[in-house]
Design a protein around this motif. Sequence first.
Motif, short mmCIF file in Angstrom:
data_model
loop_
_atom_site.label_atom_id
_atom_site.label_comp_id
_atom_site.label_asym_id
_atom_site.label_seq_id
_atom_site.Cartn_x
_atom_site.Cartn_y
_atom_site.Cartn_z
N PRO A 35 0.83 -1.20 0.00
CA PRO A 35 0.00 0.00 0.00
C PRO A 35 0.87 1.26 0.00
O PRO A 35 1.96 1.29 0.59
CB PRO A 35 -0.80 -0.12 1.30
N LEU A 36 0.38 2.30 -0.67
CA LEU A 36 1.15 3.54 -0.80
C LEU A 36 1.53 4.11 0.56
O LEU A 36 2.66 4.59 0.73
CB LEU A 36 0.36 4.58 -1.61
N GLU A 37 0.66 4.05 1.54
CA GLU A 37 0.98 4.59 2.87
C GLU A 37 2.15 3.83 3.50
O GLU A 37 3.00 4.42 4.17
CB GLU A 37 -0.24 4.57 3.78
N VAL A 38 2.22 2.52 3.29
CA VAL A 38 3.33 1.72 3.80
C VAL A 38 4.61 2.10 3.07
O VAL A 38 5.67 2.24 3.67
CB VAL A 38 3.02 0.21 3.66
N LYS B 102 5.33 4.98 1.72
CA LYS B 102 5.77 6.29 2.22
C LYS B 102 6.43 6.15 3.59
O LYS B 102 7.44 6.82 3.88
CB LYS B 102 4.58 7.24 2.32
N GLU B 103 5.87 5.31 4.43
CA GLU B 103 6.45 5.09 5.77
C GLU B 103 7.86 4.50 5.65
O GLU B 103 8.79 4.94 6.33
CB GLU B 103 5.55 4.15 6.57
N LYS C 272 11.97 12.70 0.15
CA LYS C 272 10.55 12.46 0.38
C LYS C 272 9.78 12.69 -0.92
O LYS C 272 10.01 13.66 -1.62
CB LYS C 272 10.03 13.38 1.47
N GLU D 289 6.54 7.75 -4.02
CA GLU D 289 5.20 7.98 -4.57
C GLU D 289 5.28 8.31 -6.06
O GLU D 289 4.48 7.83 -6.86
CB GLU D 289 4.48 9.09 -3.82
N HIS E 284 3.85 -6.10 2.14
CA HIS E 284 3.25 -5.74 3.42
C HIS E 284 2.49 -6.94 4.00
O HIS E 284 2.45 -7.12 5.21
CB HIS E 284 2.31 -4.54 3.24
#
Length: 131
Positions: free
Chosen positions: A71-74, A76-77, A87, A91, A110
């Motif tokens: 997942p994109l949020e993972v 980014k983390e 940064k 993405e 993930h």
Amino acid sequence: IIDAIQGKGKYEVSVDWNSLFKGYFECVAALSNSKNIVIADCPIYTEGTFQLYQQSLDKIKNKIVVGLKCPLEVLKEREGLRPDRDKGLAEMQNKDIHTFLKYDLMVDSHAHSPAEIVQLILNMDASPLRS
């Protein structure tokens, strides 16, 4: 460049990425063609990088091309935990990262541990690593 490779600094824009990827792919091909088991990692997110990949690595017969997603949020983390990454790079690359290659296996990094991913690869019917 050495600092960036070692994770101690940022990559410079002045890097000739085409030469770097071409040399990397040729090294991977040479190692593989010398009957070594090679695990190579490289993002293929542009047509130019894909062309360099094809020139060097399409000739390797016994290879498995594995795509990793999460997942994109993972993503980014994970990027935030790496001091050598700007940064937003993950993405930006994520938009095209799975556009060019045809994968033998696509895995959610993930949902699966590294050990589970290795087992998925070893369990593939066409895996050249099966003995």
